[in-house]
Scaffold this motif. Structure first.
Motif, mmCIF file in Angstrom:
data_model
loop_
_atom_site.group_PDB
_atom_site.id
_atom_site.type_symbol
_atom_site.label_atom_id
_atom_site.label_comp_id
_atom_site.label_asym_id
_atom_site.label_seq_id
_atom_site.Cartn_x
_atom_site.Cartn_y
_atom_site.Cartn_z
ATOM 1 N N GLU A 123 9.670 92.583 -27.431
ATOM 2 C CA GLU A 123 9.145 91.239 -27.634
ATOM 3 C C GLU A 123 9.304 90.371 -26.381
ATOM 4 O OE1 GLU A 123 7.664 89.936 -30.538
ATOM 5 O OE2 GLU A 123 7.624 92.026 -31.187
ATOM 6 N N LEU A 124 10.338 90.634 -25.601
ATOM 7 C CA LEU A 124 10.616 89.805 -24.429
ATOM 8 C C LEU A 124 10.076 90.389 -23.123
ATOM 9 C CD1 LEU A 124 14.297 88.681 -25.180
ATOM 10 C CD2 LEU A 124 12.190 87.345 -25.468
ATOM 11 N N LEU A 125 9.459 91.566 -23.183
ATOM 12 C CA LEU A 125 8.966 92.196 -21.955
ATOM 13 C C LEU A 125 8.021 91.298 -21.145
ATOM 14 C CD1 LEU A 125 8.358 96.035 -22.399
ATOM 15 C CD2 LEU A 125 9.766 94.858 -20.697
ATOM 16 N N PRO A 126 7.118 90.536 -21.777
ATOM 17 C CA PRO A 126 6.240 89.683 -20.965
ATOM 18 C C PRO A 126 6.998 88.677 -20.095
ATOM 19 C CG PRO A 126 5.333 89.932 -23.158
ATOM 20 C CD PRO A 126 6.697 90.555 -23.194
ATOM 21 N N VAL A 127 8.054 88.066 -20.635
ATOM 22 C CA VAL A 127 8.796 87.081 -19.830
ATOM 23 C C VAL A 127 9.757 87.780 -18.863
ATOM 24 C CG1 VAL A 127 8.574 85.065 -21.311
ATOM 25 C CG2 VAL A 127 10.372 86.740 -21.800
ATOM 26 N N ARG A 130 8.943 90.609 -17.328
ATOM 27 C CA ARG A 130 8.034 91.018 -16.252
ATOM 28 C C ARG A 130 7.640 89.849 -15.367
ATOM 29 N NH1 ARG A 130 4.817 95.075 -20.116
ATOM 30 N NH2 ARG A 130 5.446 97.063 -19.196
ATOM 31 N N ALA A 131 7.736 88.638 -15.889
ATOM 32 C CA ALA A 131 7.363 87.455 -15.108
ATOM 33 C C ALA A 131 8.425 87.061 -14.095
ATOM 34 C CB ALA A 131 7.089 86.283 -16.044
ATOM 35 N N ALA A 132 9.624 87.662 -14.182
ATOM 36 C CA ALA A 132 10.704 87.356 -13.231
ATOM 37 C C ALA A 132 10.559 88.212 -11.976
ATOM 38 C CB ALA A 132 12.055 87.627 -13.878
ATOM 39 N N ARG A 160 8.849 104.521 -18.507
ATOM 40 C CA ARG A 160 7.585 103.883 -18.846
ATOM 41 C C ARG A 160 7.241 102.741 -17.896
ATOM 42 N NH1 ARG A 160 5.533 104.423 -24.412
ATOM 43 N NH2 ARG A 160 6.470 106.305 -25.268
ATOM 44 N N LEU A 161 8.252 102.023 -17.436
ATOM 45 C CA LEU A 161 8.003 100.908 -16.528
ATOM 46 C C LEU A 161 7.636 101.395 -15.129
ATOM 47 C CD1 LEU A 161 10.893 98.507 -17.587
ATOM 48 C CD2 LEU A 161 8.449 98.170 -18.004
ATOM 49 N N GLY A 162 8.192 102.521 -14.711
ATOM 50 C CA GLY A 162 7.911 103.061 -13.388
ATOM 51 C C GLY A 162 8.922 102.611 -12.343
ATOM 52 N N ASN A 163 9.023 103.373 -11.268
ATOM 53 C CA ASN A 163 10.035 103.110 -10.238
ATOM 54 C C ASN A 163 9.849 101.781 -9.521
ATOM 55 O OD1 ASN A 163 11.258 105.587 -10.755
ATOM 56 N ND2 ASN A 163 10.008 106.660 -9.244
ATOM 57 N N ASP A 164 8.627 101.301 -9.463
ATOM 58 C CA ASP A 164 8.358 100.077 -8.716
ATOM 59 C C ASP A 164 8.379 98.829 -9.590
ATOM 60 O OD1 ASP A 164 8.016 101.560 -6.379
ATOM 61 O OD2 ASP A 164 5.886 101.907 -6.803
ATOM 62 N N SER A 165 8.763 98.980 -10.841
ATOM 63 C CA SER A 165 8.769 97.833 -11.744
ATOM 64 C C SER A 165 9.840 96.822 -11.341
ATOM 65 C CB SER A 165 9.032 98.299 -13.182
ATOM 66 O OG SER A 165 9.207 97.199 -14.043
ATOM 67 N N ASN A 166 9.573 95.555 -11.620
ATOM 68 C CA ASN A 166 10.576 94.519 -11.370
ATOM 69 C C ASN A 166 11.590 94.432 -12.507
ATOM 70 O OD1 ASN A 166 8.434 93.470 -13.060
ATOM 71 N ND2 ASN A 166 9.453 91.493 -12.924
ATOM 72 N N VAL A 167 11.376 95.206 -13.582
ATOM 73 C CA VAL A 167 12.323 95.260 -14.700
ATOM 74 C C VAL A 167 13.015 96.620 -14.681
ATOM 75 C CG1 VAL A 167 12.611 95.080 -17.196
ATOM 76 C CG2 VAL A 167 10.797 93.778 -16.063
#
Length: 290
Positions: free
Chosen positions: A128-132, A134-136, A188-195
């Motif tokens: 539920e909080l993934l969108p916010v 990912r915004a960081a 699932r997010l991948g190595n380059d994800s900011n999360v």
């Protein structure tokens, strides 16, 4: 990570490891959104931390994390808190809330209580909080697991142990699930994800988790056992490290204790099991219907 102007959510934040984590973050001038079940305790801790650390915004929200409707409501309220503070991003989430159930019980959603609180609540809240998150610029998800995961073995034909329930086995299985969830989230997010996600072994800590709702003998055993445990500040320090240390943002190390990587069990690092658990968790949370 520059602590100022960061916001981090901590569940189970009115007592024990969660409260110690919230206090360390507030001391570092991180804005904290704490979560607890008791409205009175939430008010007390919010007032206490807010008074001692005026350079950090401290909000406390109440939710019964055993119920998925409450988890979803909580996510909406967290979004409202961020908006009220003029923010659009969340910098961290600590899935710390946990429980122990000696006897089999189930939530209003029909899910075994430990499975619901220790694993599904964190899984659903993270989704539920993934969108916010990912915004960081860089965000962290920290799941509080346990060395009990070493004895965990998820029975895929009966993951909630409905046919033959054992409280300790169920607890170990949920702590195994905490690590598998972090493993699959990172994939699932991948190595380059900011999360990025991690799991923490708090070690034996002086908390009351094994004394609630247990027979007198089991409670006594836990009371004696915890005498050799560390203070709550020790695991809290590791959690804060994983939330704020810049060098671990893209670390391949998944499982941590005392601010150092630790080898998780073979079952906790099994990618096939992690993917299978994700699908099972989505089904139990109704996420596949979206």
């Amino acid at each position: 990570m520059d602590s100022q102007n960061k916001t981090i959510v901590v569940t189970g934040a009115t007592t024990g490891i969660g409260r110690a984590t919230a206090e360390m973050l507030a001391r570092a001038r991180v804005d904290v959104i704490g979560v607890g079940r008791s409205a009175e305790l939430c008010r007390q801790v919010e007032a206490s931390l807010g008074g001692r650390y005026p350079n950090a915004r401290v909000h406390y929200l109440t939710a019964d994390l055993s119920q998925q409707s409450e988890v979803r409501r909580l996510a909406r309220e967290i979004g409202a808190c961020l908006a009220a503070d003029g923010k659009t991003a969340l910098d961290g989430l600590v899935n710390n809330a946990g429980t122990f159930a000696y006897w089999f019980s189930q939530t209003p959603d029909g899910v075994e209580t430990q499975w619901a609180v220790n694993h599904l609540a964190g899984f659903l809240l993270t989704q539920e909080l993934l969108p916010v998150l990912r915004a960081a610029p860089s965000a962290r998800v920290v799941n509080v697991s346990s060395d009990s995961h070493y004895s965990g073995r998820i029975q895929w034909d009966d993951p909630q142990l409905r046919r033959r329930y054992n409280g300790l086995s169920a607890y170990g299985n949920t702590k195994l699930a905490n690590i598998l969830f972090a493993l699959e989230l990172n994939r699932r997010l991948g190595n380059d994800s900011n999360v990025h996600a991690y799991a923490v072994d708090p070690g034996l800590v002086k908390t009351d988790i094994g004394m609630k709702g247990t027979p007198a003998l089991a409670g006594w055993v836990w009371k004696v056992r915890r005498m050799g445990g560390t203070s709550i500040e020790v695991p809290a320090r590791c959690i804060v490290y994983l939330l704020t240390e810049p060098s671990v943002q893209h670390s391949t190390e998944l499982y941590w204790k005392n601010c150092q990587p630790k080898r998780a069990s073979r079952r906790a690092l099994d990618e096939e099991s992690a993917a299978r658990l994700w699908t099972l968790s989505e089904n139990l949370c109704g996420l596949t219907e979206r």
